[in-house]
Design a protein around this motif. Structure first.
Motif, mmCIF file in Angstrom:
data_model
loop_
_atom_site.group_PDB
_atom_site.id
_atom_site.type_symbol
_atom_site.label_atom_id
_atom_site.label_comp_id
_atom_site.label_asym_id
_atom_site.label_seq_id
_atom_site.Cartn_x
_atom_site.Cartn_y
_atom_site.Cartn_z
ATOM 1 N N ALA A 119 0.944 -1.262 0.137
ATOM 2 C CA ALA A 119 -0.555 0.620 0.118
ATOM 3 C C ALA A 119 0.817 1.112 -0.001
ATOM 4 O O ALA A 119 1.048 2.319 -0.367
ATOM 5 C CB ALA A 119 -0.964 0.564 1.132
ATOM 6 N N LEU A 120 1.756 0.876 0.635
ATOM 7 C CA LEU A 120 2.597 2.638 0.670
ATOM 8 C C LEU A 120 3.642 2.934 -0.656
ATOM 9 O O LEU A 120 3.603 3.790 -1.017
ATOM 10 C CB LEU A 120 3.965 1.934 1.698
ATOM 11 C CG LEU A 120 3.562 2.182 3.151
ATOM 12 C CD1 LEU A 120 4.641 2.161 3.970
ATOM 13 C CD2 LEU A 120 3.073 3.331 3.474
ATOM 14 N N ARG A 121 3.553 1.180 -1.421
ATOM 15 C CA ARG A 121 4.511 1.344 -2.758
ATOM 16 C C ARG A 121 3.237 2.072 -4.061
ATOM 17 O O ARG A 121 3.732 3.073 -4.590
ATOM 18 C CB ARG A 121 5.554 -0.038 -3.101
ATOM 19 C CG ARG A 121 5.441 0.445 -4.874
ATOM 20 C CD ARG A 121 5.841 -1.226 -4.880
ATOM 21 N NE ARG A 121 6.060 -1.433 -6.485
ATOM 22 C CZ ARG A 121 6.915 -1.266 -6.795
ATOM 23 N NH1 ARG A 121 8.170 -0.515 -6.174
ATOM 24 N NH2 ARG A 121 7.741 -1.278 -8.215
ATOM 25 N N PRO A 194 1.434 -13.523 -9.860
ATOM 26 C CA PRO A 194 0.881 -11.733 -9.608
ATOM 27 C C PRO A 194 0.746 -11.679 -10.209
ATOM 28 O O PRO A 194 0.202 -12.025 -11.131
ATOM 29 C CB PRO A 194 2.581 -11.691 -9.209
ATOM 30 C CG PRO A 194 3.355 -13.348 -9.697
ATOM 31 C CD PRO A 194 2.674 -13.959 -10.498
ATOM 32 N N VAL A 195 -0.590 -10.595 -9.328
ATOM 33 C CA VAL A 195 -0.944 -8.836 -10.226
ATOM 34 C C VAL A 195 -0.896 -7.940 -10.012
ATOM 35 O O VAL A 195 -0.952 -8.205 -8.661
ATOM 36 C CB VAL A 195 -3.092 -9.318 -9.775
ATOM 37 C CG1 VAL A 195 -3.787 -8.240 -10.769
ATOM 38 C CG2 VAL A 195 -3.473 -11.013 -10.459
ATOM 39 N N THR A 196 -0.243 -6.972 -10.711
ATOM 40 C CA THR A 196 0.341 -6.008 -10.620
ATOM 41 C C THR A 196 -0.683 -4.511 -10.714
ATOM 42 O O THR A 196 -2.120 -5.154 -10.597
ATOM 43 C CB THR A 196 1.194 -5.666 -11.991
ATOM 44 O OG1 THR A 196 0.760 -5.219 -13.318
ATOM 45 C CG2 THR A 196 2.786 -6.751 -11.487
ATOM 46 N N ARG A 298 8.185 -4.985 -4.815
ATOM 47 C CA ARG A 298 7.832 -5.076 -5.718
ATOM 48 C C ARG A 298 6.572 -5.697 -6.689
ATOM 49 O O ARG A 298 6.569 -5.266 -7.941
ATOM 50 C CB ARG A 298 8.755 -6.580 -6.038
ATOM 51 C CG ARG A 298 10.426 -6.898 -6.125
ATOM 52 C CD ARG A 298 10.926 -7.890 -6.759
ATOM 53 N NE ARG A 298 10.319 -9.013 -6.201
ATOM 54 C CZ ARG A 298 10.843 -9.711 -5.458
ATOM 55 N NH1 ARG A 298 11.581 -9.429 -4.573
ATOM 56 N NH2 ARG A 298 10.358 -10.978 -5.410
ATOM 57 N N ASP A 299 5.934 -5.066 -5.266
ATOM 58 C CA ASP A 299 4.723 -5.196 -6.401
ATOM 59 C C ASP A 299 3.704 -6.691 -6.624
ATOM 60 O O ASP A 299 2.869 -6.845 -7.945
ATOM 61 C CB ASP A 299 4.545 -4.272 -8.186
ATOM 62 C CG ASP A 299 2.525 -3.488 -8.246
ATOM 63 O OD1 ASP A 299 1.973 -3.754 -6.967
ATOM 64 O OD2 ASP A 299 2.570 -3.553 -8.777
#
Length: 384
Positions: A119-121, A194-196, A298-299
């Motif tokens: 969330a910070l990213r 992964p889902v960005t 790294r999302d």
């Protein structure tokens, strides 16, 4: 040059940790050596994370997360059994305390820290609700069957299963864990890729787009940092696998070497015996924690959740069957049922986790809620 130095220390530290384990096993250490062993232990944790990421980059997700979770859990189970054999009746609740601590650390601590980093990213951390929801349902079922039901059954005295009930719980745990691994790696592997943030825009109902709309590939190359990194060779991967196992054996073994000091510190401080299980679980789960937070940065929030929930599931799904077999030789009672306070924390954890998972996206608020629950668990372990 930096890559050469990194490669050298990640090879040297696991071997040094294994040597330290061989030299310190079964001996009483002075305080100076205890500190040195603790430093080597921390280095072994970091090396384990590095080699786990090398393997994950080679085999892709969700296999990479599965390798680390299962490897750590297998050795953790060996540690629990060995401590129970040597601890006598005083360790009757060690398996319960360690497994419950693992569930709370993974579902609140690792998830909370990962959501915070994500969330910070990107302001909003996104993941696949279908795969994560299935993993959470499996963890909740295994936890309830193994840790909650023994408190209320009447066939055995105390918060414990009878032999038949323990056997049933062991078989069911193995079956559920095996079914989840089949779902994660074969039948619905795309649910755990992964889902960005860019690939999962908000939908009309406030959820995130499914993985069909995301270009995540089988090797989990959704993060830009990893898209350009060459995949490790088969030889490098096998070396990392061997060093990962060495590092994990050293981590768990050195944790046991440190356990007398931990137990002495706990008793000297007047803390409950359950704190020992919490500290052991914290040490053993350090590799997953670091790997999960790094993935979130790294999302790749889905990898973080795969690690967290996969570790919780493996901790129960593998520990209970092994404990059931070991109970044939173990003397004294085997306490598995949780007390009222821990039952409340467990129930609240799964309610909050469900509300976090269903939308497929989370903010700082959700991370704060999970971290507060984790802090409550630690505080109540120290001050029940």
């Amino acid at each position: 040059m930096l890559r050469y130095i990194t490669r050298q220390w990640t090879v040297a530290v696991p071997l040094l940790a294994l040597l330290s384990l061989a030299l310190s096993w079964g001996r009483e250490l002075p305080i100076v050596l205890v500190i040195i062993v603790a430093v080597v232990l921390a280095g072994a944790v970091l090396a384990a994370v590095h080699h786990a990421e090398v393997i994950a980059h080679r085999v892709g997700e969700p296999f990479g997360s599965l390798v680390l979770a299962v490897a750590v859990t297998v050795i953790e189970v060996a540690l629990i059994v060995s401590l129970m054999i040597s601890g006598g009746e005083q360790s009757a609740s060690l398996a319960r305390d360690t497994v419950f601590a693992a569930v709370m650390i993974t579902c609140n601590g690792i998830v909370g820290l990962s959501l915070l980093a994500g969330a910070l990213r990107r302001k909003v951390a996104v993941f696949n609700a279908e795969g994560t929801g299935g993993a959470l349902a499996t963890v909740a079922t295994l936890s309830t069957l193994s840790l909650a039901l023994p408190t209320f059954t009447t066939s055995a005295k105390g918060p414990a299963f009878s032999a038949a009930q323990l056997g049933f719980a062991a078989v069911v745990s193995l079956l559920l864990y095996g079914l989840f691994v089949l779902t994660q790696t074969v039948r619905h592997r795309d649910y755990f890729l992964p889902v960005t943030t860019e690939d999962a825009p908000a939908t009309a109902d406030g959820g995130a787009a499914t993985t069909e709309g995301a270009p995540a590939t089988a090797d989990g190359g959704a993060a830009a940092a990893e898209e350009h990194a060459p995949r490790p060779s088969a030889r490098a991967t096998m070396i990392s696998l061997g060093l990962l196992l060495v590092a994990l054996v050293a981590v768990v073994g050195l944790a046991k070497v440190e356990s007398p000091v931990i137990e002495l510190a706990v008793s000297s401080a007047g803390l409950p015996q359950a704190v020992v299980g919490v500290v052991i679980a914290l040490l053993v789960l350090l590799p997953e924690t670091i790997a999960a937070v790094r993935a979130a940065k790294r999302d790749q929030m889905q990898i973080s959740l795969n690690l967290a929930l996969g570790s919780a599931m493996a901790s129960i799904g593998l520990t209970i069957p092994v404990i059931a077999v070991a109970s044939i030789w173990l003397t004294g009672p085997l306490m598995l049922g949780l007390g009222a306070t821990h039952l409340v924390l467990l129930g609240l954890t799964f309610i909050v986790s469900t509300l976090t998972v269903v939308p497929g996206r989370a903010t700082l608020l959700q991370s704060g809620v999970h971290l507060v629950l984790f802090a409550a668990f630690l505080f109540l372990a120290i001050s029940p």
